[in-house]
Structure formats: C-alpha cells, structure tokens
Design a protein around this motif. Structure first.
Motif, PDB file in Angstrom:
ATOM      1  N   ALA A  18       1.699  -1.263 -20.329  1.00 35.22           N
ATOM      2  CA  ALA A  18       0.288  -0.937 -20.499  1.00 35.22           C
ATOM      3  C   ALA A  18      -0.206  -1.184 -21.912  1.00 35.22           C
ATOM      4  N   ARG A  19       0.630  -0.879 -22.913  1.00 37.91           N
ATOM      5  CA  ARG A  19       0.173  -1.048 -24.299  1.00 37.91           C
ATOM      6  C   ARG A  19      -0.041  -2.510 -24.650  1.00 37.91           C
ATOM      7  N   THR A  20       0.698  -3.416 -23.952  1.00 37.10           N
ATOM      8  CA  THR A  20       0.546  -4.847 -24.200  1.00 37.10           C
ATOM      9  C   THR A  20      -0.733  -5.375 -23.572  1.00 37.10           C
ATOM     10  N   ARG A  21      -1.158  -4.739 -22.465  1.00 38.25           N
ATOM     11  CA  ARG A  21      -2.308  -5.243 -21.742  1.00 38.25           C
ATOM     12  C   ARG A  21      -3.632  -4.763 -22.305  1.00 38.25           C
ATOM     13  N   ARG A  22      -3.618  -3.862 -23.315  1.00 38.23           N
ATOM     14  CA  ARG A  22      -4.877  -3.362 -23.880  1.00 38.23           C
ATOM     15  C   ARG A  22      -5.574  -4.421 -24.722  1.00 38.23           C
TER      16      ARG A  22
ATOM     17  N   SER B 250       2.906 -12.315 -15.725  1.00 35.99           N
ATOM     18  CA  SER B 250       3.152 -11.785 -17.061  1.00 35.99           C
ATOM     19  C   SER B 250       2.121 -10.730 -17.450  1.00 35.99           C
ATOM     20  N   ARG B 251       0.891 -10.873 -16.984  1.00 32.97           N
ATOM     21  CA  ARG B 251      -0.135  -9.888 -17.352  1.00 32.97           C
ATOM     22  C   ARG B 251      -0.044  -8.617 -16.513  1.00 32.97           C
ATOM     23  N   PRO B 252      -0.070  -8.671 -15.176  1.00 32.90           N
ATOM     24  CA  PRO B 252      -0.001  -7.405 -14.431  1.00 32.90           C
ATOM     25  C   PRO B 252       1.317  -6.658 -14.603  1.00 32.90           C
ATOM     26  N   LEU B 253       2.388  -7.363 -14.961  1.00 34.68           N
ATOM     27  CA  LEU B 253       3.685  -6.699 -15.120  1.00 34.68           C
ATOM     28  C   LEU B 253       3.968  -6.296 -16.561  1.00 34.68           C
ATOM     29  N   ALA B 254       3.066  -6.630 -17.465  1.00 30.80           N
ATOM     30  CA  ALA B 254       3.272  -6.255 -18.866  1.00 30.80           C
ATOM     31  C   ALA B 254       3.121  -4.759 -19.058  1.00 30.80           C
TER      32      ALA B 254
ATOM     33  N   ALA C 263       0.818  -1.215   0.000  1.00 34.44           N
ATOM     34  CA  ALA C 263       0.000   0.000   0.000  1.00 34.44           C
ATOM     35  C   ALA C 263       0.852   1.264   0.000  1.00 34.44           C
ATOM     36  N   ARG C 264       2.102   1.139   0.420  1.00 40.89           N
ATOM     37  CA  ARG C 264       2.997   2.299   0.499  1.00 40.89           C
ATOM     38  C   ARG C 264       4.016   2.329  -0.638  1.00 40.89           C
ATOM     39  N   LEU C 265       3.865   1.413  -1.587  1.00 36.54           N
ATOM     40  CA  LEU C 265       4.794   1.321  -2.708  1.00 36.54           C
ATOM     41  C   LEU C 265       4.016   1.426  -4.015  1.00 36.54           C
ATOM     42  N   PRO C 266       3.832   2.631  -4.520  1.00 40.29           N
ATOM     43  CA  PRO C 266       2.973   2.815  -5.694  1.00 40.29           C
ATOM     44  C   PRO C 266       3.454   2.096  -6.947  1.00 40.29           C
ATOM     45  N   GLU C 267       4.752   1.774  -7.032  1.00 43.44           N
ATOM     46  CA  GLU C 267       5.268   1.100  -8.225  1.00 43.44           C
ATOM     47  C   GLU C 267       4.921  -0.386  -8.260  1.00 43.44           C
ATOM     48  N   VAL C 268       4.537  -0.938  -7.111  1.00 45.95           N
ATOM     49  CA  VAL C 268       4.217  -2.369  -7.059  1.00 45.95           C
ATOM     50  C   VAL C 268       2.915  -2.632  -7.802  1.00 45.95           C
ATOM     51  N   ARG C 269       2.960  -3.611  -8.712  1.00 49.14           N
ATOM     52  CA  ARG C 269       1.777  -3.978  -9.500  1.00 49.14           C
ATOM     53  C   ARG C 269       1.200  -5.327  -9.104  1.00 49.14           C
ATOM     54  N   ALA C 270       2.006  -6.171  -8.462  1.00 46.57           N
ATOM     55  CA  ALA C 270       1.564  -7.530  -8.176  1.00 46.57           C
ATOM     56  C   ALA C 270       2.166  -8.017  -6.865  1.00 46.57           C
ATOM     57  N   VAL C 271       1.380  -8.809  -6.138  1.00 46.55           N
ATOM     58  CA  VAL C 271       1.799  -9.351  -4.839  1.00 46.55           C
ATOM     59  C   VAL C 271       1.468 -10.834  -4.801  1.00 46.55           C
ATOM     60  N   THR C 272       2.416 -11.620  -4.325  1.00 48.65           N
ATOM     61  CA  THR C 272       2.201 -13.061  -4.130  1.00 48.65           C
ATOM     62  C   THR C 272       2.492 -13.419  -2.681  1.00 48.65           C
ATOM     63  N   THR C 273       1.583 -14.154  -2.057  1.00 48.31           N
ATOM     64  CA  THR C 273       1.849 -14.669  -0.713  1.00 48.31           C
ATOM     65  C   THR C 273       1.820 -16.193  -0.760  1.00 48.31           C
TER      66      THR C 273
ATOM     67  N   ALA D  65      -2.858  -6.679  -8.394  1.00 48.75           N
ATOM     68  CA  ALA D  65      -3.003  -8.090  -8.743  1.00 48.75           C
ATOM     69  C   ALA D  65      -2.454  -8.939  -7.589  1.00 48.75           C
ATOM     70  N   TYR D  66      -3.198  -9.958  -7.196  1.00 48.76           N
ATOM     71  CA  TYR D  66      -2.841 -10.722  -5.999  1.00 48.76           C
ATOM     72  C   TYR D  66      -2.956 -12.215  -6.274  1.00 48.76           C
ATOM     73  N   LEU D  67      -1.869 -12.928  -5.968  1.00 50.99           N
ATOM     74  CA  LEU D  67      -1.810 -14.380  -6.104  1.00 50.99           C
ATOM     75  C   LEU D  67      -1.618 -15.007  -4.729  1.00 50.99           C
ATOM     76  N   VAL D  68      -2.562 -15.855  -4.338  1.00 50.83           N
ATOM     77  CA  VAL D  68      -2.488 -16.590  -3.068  1.00 50.83           C
ATOM     78  C   VAL D  68      -2.052 -18.021  -3.382  1.00 50.83           C
ATOM     79  N   MET D  69      -0.978 -18.471  -2.714  1.00 46.09           N
ATOM     80  CA  MET D  69      -0.486 -19.838  -2.896  1.00 46.09           C
ATOM     81  C   MET D  69      -0.424 -20.505  -1.517  1.00 46.09           C
ATOM     82  N   HIS D  70      -0.952 -21.722  -1.431  1.00 44.01           N
ATOM     83  CA  HIS D  70      -0.983 -22.392  -0.129  1.00 44.01           C
ATOM     84  C   HIS D  70      -1.136 -23.894  -0.353  1.00 44.01           C
ATOM     85  N   ALA D  71      -0.579 -24.653   0.557  1.00 44.55           N
ATOM     86  CA  ALA D  71      -0.653 -26.110   0.474  1.00 44.55           C
ATOM     87  C   ALA D  71      -1.762 -26.638   1.380  1.00 44.55           C
TER      88      ALA D  71
END
Length: 264
Positions: free
Chosen positions: A260-264, A254-258, A125-135, A196-202
């Motif tokens: 902007a012109r690629t994601r249109r 690959s999508r959230p980090l692409a 929330a304090r890092l505006p450049e971050v586009r994607a988070v994975t936990t 964009a948020y990816l949740v990974m868990h076993a």
C-alpha cells in the motif's frame, strides 16, 4: 547475465469439499515470491496441459509462486467428473487458495483460462486476500459452454445426462452440470468483482469469440485493462505466446500487488 534457475516444482495434494484428493503442482520463484497465484485451466483440461505448465513456469520466472491443479475428476485428482459441476469447480479453486494460505501465503492473484476464468471470477468474491484477477480466453456467458456441449453431444441418456468428446476425451455431463451453468454469469461476476481485472483474449480465438472478452471488460469497474493477444490461438500453443502473456500479467500486476505504501 543468466536468470537464476527455478526450484523444482513441488507436487502436492489437498482435499476437495467431499474429502477427495486433488492433485496440484506449486511453482516457486528463485528468490522470495512477489506474490502467490492460483492458475485454473480450461474446460475439462488438466493441470499438465502445455499452457498451464508453461504459464506457471513463466510467471515463476517473473517472481510469482503459482499453484496449478487438477479439478475434481480430472488428471490425477480423485472423484468422478460426472458428479461435478460449475459450483464444485469454484469450490475447488477455494480449496486450492486455502492450501496456499496454509502452506505459503494467501493468493493475491487468480489467473483463469477459458472456463477456468469464469471460475476465478466467482471465487474471487469469496477470497478477500485476492487483489487482482486475470482471465484468458474466457466466455462472458456460460451459455457458450452449454451450446458447445450440445453441438458436440454424441449420446443422450434417459436421465438427461449427455456424453460428448472434448479435447479428444469422452466425458459424461450430468443434468446438474448444465443446471449450474445456467445459474451463473461471468459477466455479472465481473461487474461485482471490485478487484483489479485484466482481460486477455485473441481476436482469432476459434473456441470463444472475441466479443465475449469485450462484454467482460465492459461489465467490469475500474481498475481494469484489456489486452488483445494478436494471432494467438485459444490454447496458447506457442511458447512465445505464453511468454508474452506472462510478461504482460507481471507488468500489469505490479501496481495492484504492490504494498500500500508503494501505491500512494
């Protein structure tokens, strides 16, 4: 065809909020980086635990630059662990991101393992450049950590601190450490993430119950994704499990980090 060898990982140092040195390692890809990422390890873990080293290397093979580092008072970093708390952990993540911004590129991806996942949810929330988070294997409530500490407590001190053995090491947790755990909610952080948020868990995770991942996923807004890690354990001890995670993170990001012109 063989993959091009990765550059040698780069040891580095940067200061925390108190001016104490934190130790990190930067993994770079063989060519130009797709993006840079910060990896935050699990509760009381160092940057050199196998999952941190292996995942950073695997993501570098997918084209990411990855900074893994020791939080204050852990591993090779300075400072005293019993003076830290969850807030200082989040601030250490921000300092790691600032180092990347100054010396390479602002991180577009944050990856956190276990409690490290809770820290990256707050830091994002304090890092505006971050586009994607994975936990990975992250608790939905920090009460889980509090309960773990109380169950593992070996000694209670008059000042309210307690000593417990976590991962084979003895740590003393000050009262303010427990206080900050009570003030933060990974579920609420996920709800306001707006990235964009990816949740990974076993499902068989014996440290953080699988239902905690569902709570994080349910709280988050789109775009979001949930990946079950099958028979993986909490620490991803098998190289095949680490490679699987890296493959999935790379494909998903690959999508959230692409551009902007690629994601249109």
């Amino acid at each position: 065809m063989h993959a091009e060898p990765l550059p040698r990982p780069q040891p580095l140092r940067f200061d925390n909020a108190r001016g104490q040195p934190l130790a990190g390692v930067l993994h770079k890809p063989a060519g130009e980086a797709r993006a840079y990422a910060v990896f935050v390890a699990c509760f009381t873990c160092s940057k050199d635990i196998p999952v941190a080293v292996r995942l950073a290397r695997a993501l570098a093979q997918h084209g990411f630059g990855v900074l893994r580092f020791d939080l204050t008072g852990l591993g090779e970093s300075g400072g005293s662990f019993n003076e830290t708390d969850f807030e200082s952990e989040v601030d250490d993540v921000l300092r790691a991101a600032a180092w990347l911004d100054a010396h390479a590129q602002a991180p577009h991806l944050l990856v956190g393992h276990s409690l490290g996942g809770a820290a990256v949810l707050e830091a994002a929330a304090r890092l505006p450049e971050v586009r994607a988070v994975t936990t990975i294997g992250t608790p939905a409530t920090l009460d889980h950590i509090t309960d773990l500490l109380h169950s593992e407590t070996e000694e209670r001190h008059p000042d309210g601190s307690l000593t417990a053995t976590i991962g084979g090491q003895r740590f003393t947790f000050a009262p303010h450490f427990l206080d900050t755990l009570a003030r933060y909610s990974p579920t609420q952080a996920a709800a306001r993430l707006n990235r964009a948020y990816l949740v990974m868990h076993a499902p068989a995770d014996s440290i953080v119950p699988y239902g905690q991942a569902h709570a994080l996923f349910d709280a988050a807004a789109e775009p979001r994704a949930f990946i079950s890690l099958d028979d993986t354990d909490h620490l991803l001890r098998r190289q095949a499990d680490v490679d699987y995670c890296a493959d999935l993170i790379s494909a998903w990001a690959s999508r959230p980090l692409a551009p902007a012109r690629t994601r249109r």
